[in-house]
Motif scaffolding. Structure first.
Motif, PDB file in Angstrom:
ATOM      1  N   ASN A 273       0.943  -1.158   0.089  1.00 45.10           N
ATOM      2  CA  ASN A 273      -0.109   0.099   0.037  1.00 45.10           C
ATOM      3  C   ASN A 273       0.790   1.146   0.219  1.00 45.10           C
ATOM      4  O   ASN A 273       0.670   2.466  -0.767  1.00 45.10           O
ATOM      5  N   ALA A 274       1.786   1.166   0.730  1.00 40.95           N
ATOM      6  CA  ALA A 274       2.760   2.534   0.814  1.00 40.95           C
ATOM      7  C   ALA A 274       3.378   2.568  -0.568  1.00 40.95           C
ATOM      8  O   ALA A 274       3.740   3.812  -0.999  1.00 40.95           O
ATOM      9  N   LEU A 275       3.908   1.403  -1.138  1.00 41.02           N
ATOM     10  CA  LEU A 275       4.549   1.626  -2.661  1.00 41.02           C
ATOM     11  C   LEU A 275       3.625   2.087  -3.343  1.00 41.02           C
ATOM     12  O   LEU A 275       3.816   2.895  -4.310  1.00 41.02           O
ATOM     13  N   VAL A 276       2.119   1.757  -3.601  1.00 39.55           N
ATOM     14  CA  VAL A 276       1.327   2.198  -4.408  1.00 39.55           C
ATOM     15  C   VAL A 276       0.910   3.759  -4.437  1.00 39.55           C
ATOM     16  O   VAL A 276       0.963   4.370  -5.200  1.00 39.55           O
ATOM     17  N   VAL A 277       1.034   4.162  -3.208  1.00 37.60           N
ATOM     18  CA  VAL A 277       0.673   5.589  -2.745  1.00 37.60           C
ATOM     19  C   VAL A 277       2.035   6.285  -3.323  1.00 37.60           C
ATOM     20  O   VAL A 277       1.474   7.473  -3.995  1.00 37.60           O
ATOM     21  N   SER A 278       3.192   5.778  -3.073  1.00 40.64           N
ATOM     22  CA  SER A 278       4.239   6.400  -3.712  1.00 40.64           C
ATOM     23  C   SER A 278       4.245   6.576  -5.117  1.00 40.64           C
ATOM     24  O   SER A 278       4.565   7.589  -5.591  1.00 40.64           O
ATOM     25  N   LEU A 279       3.811   5.536  -5.775  1.00 41.38           N
ATOM     26  CA  LEU A 279       3.643   5.624  -7.055  1.00 41.38           C
ATOM     27  C   LEU A 279       2.496   6.653  -7.669  1.00 41.38           C
ATOM     28  O   LEU A 279       2.612   6.948  -8.877  1.00 41.38           O
ATOM     29  N   LEU A 280       1.471   6.476  -6.869  1.00 44.49           N
ATOM     30  CA  LEU A 280       0.269   7.464  -7.352  1.00 44.49           C
ATOM     31  C   LEU A 280       0.958   8.945  -7.238  1.00 44.49           C
ATOM     32  O   LEU A 280       0.581   9.796  -8.231  1.00 44.49           O
ATOM     33  N   ARG A 281       1.980   9.248  -6.420  1.00 44.64           N
ATOM     34  CA  ARG A 281       2.443  10.412  -6.353  1.00 44.64           C
ATOM     35  C   ARG A 281       2.926  10.829  -7.591  1.00 44.64           C
ATOM     36  O   ARG A 281       3.271  11.799  -8.218  1.00 44.64           O
ATOM     37  N   LYS A 282       4.077   9.765  -7.994  1.00 43.64           N
ATOM     38  CA  LYS A 282       4.958   9.987  -9.155  1.00 43.64           C
ATOM     39  C   LYS A 282       4.086   9.865 -10.137  1.00 43.64           C
ATOM     40  O   LYS A 282       4.488  10.677 -11.416  1.00 43.64           O
ATOM     41  N   ALA A 283       2.752   9.340 -10.357  1.00 43.64           N
ATOM     42  CA  ALA A 283       1.913   9.259 -11.699  1.00 43.64           C
ATOM     43  C   ALA A 283       1.576  10.702 -11.926  1.00 43.64           C
ATOM     44  O   ALA A 283       1.764  10.842 -13.003  1.00 43.64           O
ATOM     45  N   ALA A 284       1.338  11.594 -10.956  1.00 42.72           N
ATOM     46  CA  ALA A 284       0.966  12.883 -11.500  1.00 42.72           C
ATOM     47  C   ALA A 284       2.240  13.461 -12.164  1.00 42.72           C
ATOM     48  O   ALA A 284       1.975  14.457 -12.784  1.00 42.72           O
ATOM     49  N   GLN A 285       3.395  13.267 -11.484  1.00 43.66           N
ATOM     50  CA  GLN A 285       4.503  13.992 -11.792  1.00 43.66           C
ATOM     51  C   GLN A 285       4.841  13.385 -13.388  1.00 43.66           C
ATOM     52  O   GLN A 285       5.214  14.403 -14.257  1.00 43.66           O
ATOM     53  N   VAL A 286       4.694  12.146 -13.655  1.00 44.11           N
ATOM     54  CA  VAL A 286       5.015  11.700 -14.979  1.00 44.11           C
ATOM     55  C   VAL A 286       3.890  12.219 -16.020  1.00 44.11           C
ATOM     56  O   VAL A 286       4.520  12.725 -17.039  1.00 44.11           O
ATOM     57  N   THR A 287       2.652  12.378 -15.518  1.00 47.83           N
ATOM     58  CA  THR A 287       1.639  13.057 -16.471  1.00 47.83           C
ATOM     59  C   THR A 287       2.150  14.222 -16.686  1.00 47.83           C
ATOM     60  O   THR A 287       1.927  14.819 -17.943  1.00 47.83           O
ATOM     61  N   ASP A 288       2.548  15.006 -15.631  1.00 45.44           N
ATOM     62  CA  ASP A 288       2.712  16.595 -15.793  1.00 45.44           C
ATOM     63  C   ASP A 288       3.773  16.838 -16.508  1.00 45.44           C
ATOM     64  O   ASP A 288       3.838  17.432 -17.659  1.00 45.44           O
ATOM     65  N   THR A 289       4.967  15.898 -16.442  1.00 39.18           N
ATOM     66  CA  THR A 289       6.032  16.106 -17.720  1.00 39.18           C
ATOM     67  C   THR A 289       5.691  15.447 -19.056  1.00 39.18           C
ATOM     68  O   THR A 289       6.209  16.409 -20.007  1.00 39.18           O
ATOM     69  N   ASN A 290       4.888  14.619 -19.272  1.00 38.72           N
ATOM     70  CA  ASN A 290       4.296  14.207 -20.509  1.00 38.72           C
ATOM     71  C   ASN A 290       3.432  15.259 -21.140  1.00 38.72           C
ATOM     72  O   ASN A 290       3.613  15.531 -22.359  1.00 38.72           O
ATOM     73  N   ALA A 291       2.598  15.873 -20.488  1.00 38.22           N
ATOM     74  CA  ALA A 291       1.688  16.889 -21.184  1.00 38.22           C
ATOM     75  C   ALA A 291       2.661  18.060 -21.436  1.00 38.22           C
ATOM     76  O   ALA A 291       2.526  18.814 -22.627  1.00 38.22           O
ATOM     77  N   VAL A 292       3.839  18.401 -20.835  1.00 39.68           N
ATOM     78  CA  VAL A 292       4.764  19.320 -21.331  1.00 39.68           C
ATOM     79  C   VAL A 292       5.502  18.774 -22.512  1.00 39.68           C
ATOM     80  O   VAL A 292       5.476  19.408 -23.875  1.00 39.68           O
ATOM     81  N   PHE A 293       6.131  17.660 -22.657  1.00 41.41           N
ATOM     82  CA  PHE A 293       6.928  17.137 -23.478  1.00 41.41           C
ATOM     83  C   PHE A 293       6.250  16.809 -24.920  1.00 41.41           C
ATOM     84  O   PHE A 293       6.555  17.261 -26.053  1.00 41.41           O
ATOM     85  N   PHE A 294       4.726  16.337 -24.545  1.00 43.57           N
ATOM     86  CA  PHE A 294       3.901  16.177 -25.875  1.00 43.57           C
ATOM     87  C   PHE A 294       3.126  17.435 -26.043  1.00 43.57           C
ATOM     88  O   PHE A 294       2.105  17.172 -27.044  1.00 43.57           O
ATOM     89  N   ASP A 295       3.205  18.558 -25.540  1.00 46.51           N
ATOM     90  CA  ASP A 295       2.361  19.681 -25.732  1.00 46.51           C
ATOM     91  C   ASP A 295       0.972  19.495 -25.781  1.00 46.51           C
ATOM     92  O   ASP A 295       0.213  19.845 -26.684  1.00 46.51           O
ATOM     93  N   ALA A 296       0.610  18.821 -24.827  1.00 46.10           N
ATOM     94  CA  ALA A 296      -0.915  18.675 -24.746  1.00 46.10           C
ATOM     95  C   ALA A 296      -1.813  19.809 -24.714  1.00 46.10           C
ATOM     96  O   ALA A 296      -2.758  20.126 -25.505  1.00 46.10           O
ATOM     97  N   ALA A 297      -1.266  20.903 -24.198  1.00 44.94           N
ATOM     98  CA  ALA A 297      -2.121  22.233 -24.425  1.00 44.94           C
ATOM     99  C   ALA A 297      -2.260  22.853 -25.390  1.00 44.94           C
ATOM    100  O   ALA A 297      -3.091  23.667 -25.714  1.00 44.94           O
TER     101      ALA A 297
END
Length: 363
Positions: A273-297
């Protein structure tokens, strides 16, 4: 009939791997930069990628244009580098080549991939997007007679067609389908594919996320469906991603962590459970970087140039040039890249690249 996957490749594909979608290295005059293209291949192998996808969207579909004539040269160059990587490691990389066009073109590209030693073809259906399901499936079967297939649900924003549950249910019945890249950037359509595979009874189709907006979520989520009187649970085992064409060593570590979180379920619940919570935090970071790299805006207008910019900053590419001279970073995208680089330093593999870059460029 297509050649069957070598057992070691089949097992590696099914167990899950990082498969970067390879970018195209160009010189300032928009010609193939062979030295840097080879360096990219060496980077991915050294970073621990389990395979490489070549001739796909990230490699730029325009390589097929006769004015550029780069489809065969890039595929052949990557195959040579994967041969060398296999010899060094003793463990073959999964070789996936992109396939596009209507049936005649798609079959021709499949034959080229097969002749160059690629294991499977990632089949884009954009060229037959307006056809009914029966015609799309006939197209897929024709290509599957030449090379094993990786199905591809490409998002609509970059030319992918909407594909029904009924299509995917029939697609899963094609014997030579070995994997599916699920990349509609849509939870509903992702579930269509997962349910179709579950209800097909196939347990030998490897499911790879291409949902750049939900990479980590896909990798740690169980997809559970009632099929008749029993429950069938499926998971994404890996990713075939343009996003993983940058910071690849960190992507390999991320996939290993996701696999660990999944394997720990029920065995060490508190730790899991602790690992999954940590991964969910990282998930938001990965998605944020992807939005920028891929120019989602900006509707993904700068998606390829954004990846090039990361590789340029690491010294692997000389510039961010694309085959289309009008394709580049969108206004404000460079500043957004600066932001996520500063915000998430743990996601980059700059130190690893800096340590080995000269070796990859000169080898």
């Amino acid at each position: 009939m297509p050649r069957a996957l070598p057992p070691v490749v089949r097992d590696r594909l099914r167990s899950g791997a990082v498969i970067p979608a390879m970018p195209l290295a160009l010189t300032a005059d928009r010609r193939l930069d062979e030295r840097r293209q080879r360096a990219l291949c060496r980077y991915y192998a050294a970073a621990g990628a389990g395979g490489l996808a070549v001739g796909v969207h990230t490699t730029q579909f325009a390589i097929r244009d006769p004015n550029h004539g780069l489809f065969q040269p890039v595929l052949a160059l990557a195959a040579e580098e994967m041969d060398r990587a296999d010899d060094r490691s003793g463990r073959p990389l999964i070789r996936v080549g992109g396939i596009c066009g209507r049936t005649d073109q798609a079959v021709s590209e499949a034959r080229l991939l097969r002749d160059l030693g690629y294991h499977a073809g990632l089949l884009s259906l954009s060229a037959v997007a307006e056809e009914h399901d029966a015609a799309k499936l006939a197209h897929c079967r024709a290509v599957a007679e030449v090379i094993p297939l990786v199905g591809f649900y490409l998002q609509r924003a970059v030319g992918g067609p909407d594909l029904s549950y009924r299509f995917w249910r029939s697609f899963a019945e094609i014997d030579d389908v070995v994997a599916i890249k699920v990349a509609p950037f849509d939870r509903y359509r992702t579930l269509d594919v997962m349910r179709a595979v579950a209800e097909s009874g196939r347990d030998d189709i490897a499911l790879y996320t291409g949902n750049d907006d939900a990479i980590v979520h896909d990798l740690i989520s169980p997809y559970r469906f009632q099929v008749g009187s029993r429950w069938v649970e499926l998971r994404f085992v890996g990713g075939l991603l343009g996003h993983w064409a940058v910071w690849t060593k960190k992507a390999v570590e991320l996939l290993e962590t996701c696999h660990a979180a999944v394997s720990d379920e029920g065995a060490a619940e508190e730790r899991s459970n602790a690992l999954v919570v940590s991964l969910l935090r990282k998930a938001a970071q990965v998605t944020d970087t992807n939005a920028v790299f891929f120019d989602a805006a900006n509707g993904f207008a700068g998606c390829i140039a954004g990846l090039h910019e990361i590789l340029r900053r690491q010294g692997l590419l000389e510039g961010i040039w694309c085959l289309d001279p009008n394709e580049g970073l969108s206004p404000g995208q460079r500043e957004e890249i600066d932001r996520v680089l500063e915000s998430y330093p743990d996601l980059n593999d700059d130190a690893f690249v800096a340590e080995h870059r000269d070796e990859w460029l000169s080898g």
